[in-house]
Design a protein around this motif. Structure first.
Motif, PDB file in Angstrom:
ATOM      1  N   ARG A  28       3.712  13.053   7.268  1.00  0.00           N
ATOM      2  CA  ARG A  28       4.290  12.045   8.167  1.00  0.00           C
ATOM      3  C   ARG A  28       5.431  11.315   7.474  1.00  0.00           C
ATOM      4  O   ARG A  28       6.456  11.004   8.097  1.00  0.00           O
ATOM      5  CB  ARG A  28       3.211  11.047   8.603  1.00  0.00           C
ATOM      6  CG  ARG A  28       3.722   9.919   9.513  1.00  0.00           C
ATOM      7  CD  ARG A  28       4.253  10.440  10.841  1.00  0.00           C
ATOM      8  NE  ARG A  28       4.619   9.363  11.756  1.00  0.00           N
ATOM      9  CZ  ARG A  28       5.009   9.550  13.003  1.00  0.00           C
ATOM     10  NH1 ARG A  28       5.079  10.772  13.504  1.00  0.00           N
ATOM     11  NH2 ARG A  28       5.323   8.533  13.775  1.00  0.00           N
ATOM     12  N   LEU A  29       5.255  11.039   6.192  1.00  0.00           N
ATOM     13  CA  LEU A  29       6.336  10.421   5.422  1.00  0.00           C
ATOM     14  C   LEU A  29       7.579  11.309   5.457  1.00  0.00           C
ATOM     15  O   LEU A  29       8.699  10.823   5.649  1.00  0.00           O
ATOM     16  CB  LEU A  29       5.873  10.178   3.992  1.00  0.00           C
ATOM     17  CG  LEU A  29       6.904   9.622   3.008  1.00  0.00           C
ATOM     18  CD1 LEU A  29       7.339   8.220   3.415  1.00  0.00           C
ATOM     19  CD2 LEU A  29       6.333   9.615   1.589  1.00  0.00           C
ATOM     20  N   ASP A  30       7.396  12.616   5.284  1.00  0.00           N
ATOM     21  CA  ASP A  30       8.530  13.543   5.319  1.00  0.00           C
ATOM     22  C   ASP A  30       9.225  13.517   6.678  1.00  0.00           C
ATOM     23  O   ASP A  30      10.469  13.553   6.759  1.00  0.00           O
ATOM     24  CB  ASP A  30       8.054  14.964   5.008  1.00  0.00           C
ATOM     25  CG  ASP A  30       7.559  15.120   3.572  1.00  0.00           C
ATOM     26  OD1 ASP A  30       7.931  14.293   2.721  1.00  0.00           O
ATOM     27  OD2 ASP A  30       6.797  16.073   3.320  1.00  0.00           O
ATOM     28  N   PRO A  69       6.896   2.266   3.661  1.00  0.00           N
ATOM     29  CA  PRO A  69       6.233   3.154   4.628  1.00  0.00           C
ATOM     30  C   PRO A  69       5.377   2.393   5.617  1.00  0.00           C
ATOM     31  O   PRO A  69       5.289   2.764   6.786  1.00  0.00           O
ATOM     32  CB  PRO A  69       5.392   4.089   3.743  1.00  0.00           C
ATOM     33  CG  PRO A  69       5.263   3.373   2.435  1.00  0.00           C
ATOM     34  CD  PRO A  69       6.498   2.557   2.274  1.00  0.00           C
ATOM     35  N   TRP A  70       4.738   1.315   5.155  1.00  0.00           N
ATOM     36  CA  TRP A  70       3.935   0.433   6.004  1.00  0.00           C
ATOM     37  C   TRP A  70       3.594  -0.797   5.191  1.00  0.00           C
ATOM     38  O   TRP A  70       4.182  -1.042   4.145  1.00  0.00           O
ATOM     39  CB  TRP A  70       2.692   1.136   6.534  1.00  0.00           C
ATOM     40  CG  TRP A  70       1.858   1.885   5.514  1.00  0.00           C
ATOM     41  CD1 TRP A  70       1.820   1.708   4.154  1.00  0.00           C
ATOM     42  CD2 TRP A  70       0.955   2.947   5.802  1.00  0.00           C
ATOM     43  NE1 TRP A  70       0.957   2.583   3.577  1.00  0.00           N
ATOM     44  CE2 TRP A  70       0.392   3.359   4.564  1.00  0.00           C
ATOM     45  CE3 TRP A  70       0.548   3.573   6.972  1.00  0.00           C
ATOM     46  CZ2 TRP A  70      -0.543   4.397   4.483  1.00  0.00           C
ATOM     47  CZ3 TRP A  70      -0.379   4.592   6.876  1.00  0.00           C
ATOM     48  CH2 TRP A  70      -0.918   5.000   5.647  1.00  0.00           C
ATOM     49  N   ASN A  86       7.707  -0.262  10.655  1.00  0.00           N
ATOM     50  CA  ASN A  86       7.801   0.279   9.305  1.00  0.00           C
ATOM     51  C   ASN A  86       8.321   1.717   9.359  1.00  0.00           C
ATOM     52  O   ASN A  86       8.526   2.290  10.429  1.00  0.00           O
ATOM     53  CB  ASN A  86       6.425   0.230   8.643  1.00  0.00           C
ATOM     54  CG  ASN A  86       5.945  -1.188   8.420  1.00  0.00           C
ATOM     55  OD1 ASN A  86       6.667  -2.024   7.906  1.00  0.00           O
ATOM     56  ND2 ASN A  86       4.707  -1.461   8.809  1.00  0.00           N
ATOM     57  N   LEU A  87       8.488   2.321   8.186  1.00  0.00           N
ATOM     58  CA  LEU A  87       9.072   3.657   8.129  1.00  0.00           C
ATOM     59  C   LEU A  87       8.234   4.680   8.886  1.00  0.00           C
ATOM     60  O   LEU A  87       8.771   5.509   9.630  1.00  0.00           O
ATOM     61  CB  LEU A  87       9.243   4.088   6.671  1.00  0.00           C
ATOM     62  CG  LEU A  87       9.809   5.500   6.475  1.00  0.00           C
ATOM     63  CD1 LEU A  87      11.203   5.628   7.073  1.00  0.00           C
ATOM     64  CD2 LEU A  87       9.828   5.872   4.999  1.00  0.00           C
ATOM     65  N   LEU A  88       6.920   4.670   8.709  1.00  0.00           N
ATOM     66  CA  LEU A  88       6.102   5.701   9.339  1.00  0.00           C
ATOM     67  C   LEU A  88       6.042   5.554  10.859  1.00  0.00           C
ATOM     68  O   LEU A  88       5.642   6.491  11.563  1.00  0.00           O
ATOM     69  CB  LEU A  88       4.690   5.704   8.750  1.00  0.00           C
ATOM     70  CG  LEU A  88       4.583   6.074   7.271  1.00  0.00           C
ATOM     71  CD1 LEU A  88       3.128   6.274   6.865  1.00  0.00           C
ATOM     72  CD2 LEU A  88       5.385   7.317   6.927  1.00  0.00           C
ATOM     73  N   ASP A  89       6.443   4.376  11.377  1.00  0.00           N
ATOM     74  CA  ASP A  89       6.547   4.192  12.830  1.00  0.00           C
ATOM     75  C   ASP A  89       7.897   4.643  13.370  1.00  0.00           C
ATOM     76  O   ASP A  89       8.060   4.791  14.585  1.00  0.00           O
ATOM     77  CB  ASP A  89       6.374   2.707  13.194  1.00  0.00           C
ATOM     78  CG  ASP A  89       5.041   2.142  12.762  1.00  0.00           C
ATOM     79  OD1 ASP A  89       4.024   2.774  13.052  1.00  0.00           O
ATOM     80  OD2 ASP A  89       5.027   1.063  12.120  1.00  0.00           O
ATOM     81  N   THR A  90       8.866   4.841  12.504  1.00  0.00           N
ATOM     82  CA  THR A  90      10.249   5.068  12.924  1.00  0.00           C
ATOM     83  C   THR A  90      10.444   6.313  13.785  1.00  0.00           C
ATOM     84  O   THR A  90      11.325   6.317  14.669  1.00  0.00           O
ATOM     85  CB  THR A  90      11.161   5.107  11.678  1.00  0.00           C
ATOM     86  OG1 THR A  90      11.044   3.856  10.985  1.00  0.00           O
ATOM     87  CG2 THR A  90      12.606   5.331  12.040  1.00  0.00           C
ATOM     88  N   SER A 137       0.822  -1.214   0.000  1.00  0.00           N
ATOM     89  CA  SER A 137       0.000   0.000   0.000  1.00  0.00           C
ATOM     90  C   SER A 137       0.857   1.266   0.000  1.00  0.00           C
ATOM     91  O   SER A 137       1.883   1.329   0.688  1.00  0.00           O
ATOM     92  CB  SER A 137      -0.912   0.024   1.221  1.00  0.00           C
ATOM     93  OG  SER A 137      -1.894  -0.983   1.130  1.00  0.00           O
ATOM     94  N   GLY A 138       0.387   2.267  -0.750  1.00  0.00           N
ATOM     95  CA  GLY A 138       1.049   3.553  -0.767  1.00  0.00           C
ATOM     96  C   GLY A 138       0.525   4.485   0.311  1.00  0.00           C
ATOM     97  O   GLY A 138      -0.408   4.164   1.049  1.00  0.00           O
ATOM     98  N   VAL A 139       1.138   5.637   0.403  1.00  0.00           N
ATOM     99  CA  VAL A 139       0.778   6.640   1.405  1.00  0.00           C
ATOM    100  C   VAL A 139      -0.205   7.625   0.795  1.00  0.00           C
ATOM    101  O   VAL A 139       0.096   8.253  -0.223  1.00  0.00           O
ATOM    102  CB  VAL A 139       2.042   7.390   1.880  1.00  0.00           C
ATOM    103  CG1 VAL A 139       1.672   8.478   2.887  1.00  0.00           C
ATOM    104  CG2 VAL A 139       3.052   6.414   2.477  1.00  0.00           C
TER     105      VAL A 139
END
Length: 352
Positions: A31-33, A90-91, A142-146, A22-24
Motif C-alpha cells: 500500500r505504501l508503494d 504514512p499515517w 495521510n500518505l496511505l489515504d492519498t 508509527s511505521g508501516v
C-alpha cells in the motif's frame, strides 16, 4: 510576524516520506508503494526515509518506526532540506510527542517553511509548527489515504498545497461518509474507491442557536494528541491568536480519534483551561466513531467543555478519523457558514 506559507508544490519537487510516529508494518508495504506511485504520477519526486517501515524488536514495539532521536533527526533533515517541499507521513500513531523536544526549533525558525501534511498523531507536530513558528501546515489525509478518490466538494490535499499563494479554496460537506471499519489494504493494496456508506452532513451542536457565520484562522487537530500540548511551549494557542488572528480569532477544528466521551471531555477541558476556546470565533467538531461513555455522548463531551462560552459549534464536520477528510490549512484565514434552514454549508480558506 505574519503566517508563513510554504510555496506551492510544483512538478519536479521532492516530497519526503517519513514516519515520526508509527511505521508501516511489512504486510502493508505494498500500500505504501501504491501511495508513493500516486505522488510520482503527479510529477513529484519522492524520497522515502529510513524511518518508515516497522523494525522488529524496538523498545516500543509496533508503536513507532524508530527510536525518537532517529525519527526527530529524519523529520528535521527533511524539513530543512531546500529540495524537499512537502513531508507526508504514512499515517499517525501514538508517540509523535517524543519528537517535539528533540527538534532544533531555532534552525526551523530560520528556514523556509515546508508543507507538513497529515492528521491524527501527525497533528501533534502540525499544531506545534503552526503555533510556535507560524508555519502554515496541512491537516488532511495521510500518505496511505492519498490513493483514494476525493468526493466533491472536498479537495484533494495535493491540489490544496499546489494552489497559488493567496488562493481562495472553497469546500463543503460530503454527502456520505464511512460508517465504520477500514478497507483491507493487505488484501487489496491498490484500492482507490472509498467506501462511503452512510449519509450525513454538518450540523449545529445547538440547533436553536441560529446559523453559524464565522471567520478566523484555522487551527486544530486530533483531541487526544493535541490536548497534551495545552499549556506547553508547543501549543500556545492564545499567543498564536494574539500574533496572527487579530479581531477574527481562530476557527478551531477538533476531532476525537477513538477515546471514550468522558476522556475526550477531560481533554477538551484541558484546552479550555489553557484558554484555547477564549480565542475561538467558532469550533468545528469532526465526525467521529469514538464511543459514548454510557449515556454521555461525544456531543455531550463538547457541551461540557464549551458550556457558558457562547462559542458557536458545528459538529459532524469532515475533518478526522471518519473518511472523507477536508484538506485544512492551519494558519489560513477562513470563513465558515452553516445555515441548515437555508441549505448553506461551506468553508472557504485563503492562503494568506
Amino acid at each position: 510576524m505574519t503566517v508563513r506559507f510554504p510555496r506551492p508544490l510544483r512538478r519536479g519537487d521532492v516530497v519526503g516520506v517519513t514516519a515520526p510516529s508509527s511505521g508501516v508494518p511489512a504486510p502493508l508495504a505494498p500500500r505504501l508503494d501504491v501511495a508513493v506511485d500516486v505522488l510520482r504520477r503527479r510529477g513529484l519526486r519522492v524520497r522515502v526515509g529510513a524511518c518508515v517501515v516497522d523494525r522488529p524488536g524496538l523498545r516500543h514495539g509496533e508503536h513507532v518506526s524508530a527510536p525518537a532521536a532517529e525519527r526527530a533527526a529524519e523529520l528535521q533533515a527533511m524539513l530543512l532540506d531546500p529540495e524537499v517541499r512537502a513531508v507526508v507521513p504514512p499515517w499517525g500513531g501514538e508517540l509523535a510527542v517524543e519528537v517535539l523536544p528533540l527538534l532544533d526549533w531555532d534552525a526551523l525558525a530560520a528556514a523556509e517553511p515546508t508543507w507538513l501534511v497529515g492528521y491524527s498523531d501527525t497533528s501533534t507536530l502540525t499544531l506545534a509548527l503552526t503555533t510556535r513558528l507560524a508555519w502554515a501546515t496541512l491537516h488532511g489525509p495521510n500518505l496511505l489515504d492519498t490513493p483514494y478518490r476525493v468526493p466533491e466538494p472536498l479537495l484533494p490535499w495535493l491540489d490544496v498545497v499546489s494552489a497559488p499563494a493567496g488562493a481562495a479554496l472553497a469546500q463543503g460537506p460530503s454527502t456520505a461518509h464511512r460508517a465504520e471499519g477500514f478497507d483491507d489494504w493487505e488484501a487489496d493494496p491498490a484500492v482507490t474507491e472509498p467506501t462511503h456508506d452512510r449519509t450525513g452532513t454538518w450540523e449545529l451542536l445547538d440547533p436553536g442557536a441560529g446559523p453559524v457565520r464565522a471567520r478566523g484562522r484555522l487551527l486544530g487537530g486530533c483531541v487526544e494528541t493535541t490536548s497534551i500540548l495545552a499549556g506547553t511551549p508547543y501549543g500556545d494557542v492564545r499567543a498564536f491568536a494574539a500574533a496572527h488572528a487579530g479581531d477574527d480569532g481562530l476557527l478551531l477544528h477538533l476531532e476525537a480519534g477513538g477515546d471514550g466521551a468522558t476522556d475526550v471531555a477531560r481533554d477538551l477541558w484541558r484546552m479550555r483551561l489553557a484558554g484555547w476556546f477564549d480565542v475561538a470565533s467558532a469550533v468545528l467538531v469532526g465526525r467521529t466513531g469514538a464511543p459514548a461513555s454510557g449515556s454521555f455522548s461525544q456531543h455531550d463531551a463538547v457541551r461540557s467543555a464549551l458550556a457558558g462560552l457562547e462559542v458557536p459549534v458545528v459538529v459532524d464536520v469532515d475533518c478526522g478519523h471518519v473518511p472523507p477528510q477536508l484538506a485544512l490549512v492551519d494558519g489560513a484565514l477562513a470563513e465558515v457558514v452553516v445555515d441548515p434552514a437555508a441549505g448553506e454549508r461551506r468553508l472557504v480558506q485563503h492562503l494568506r
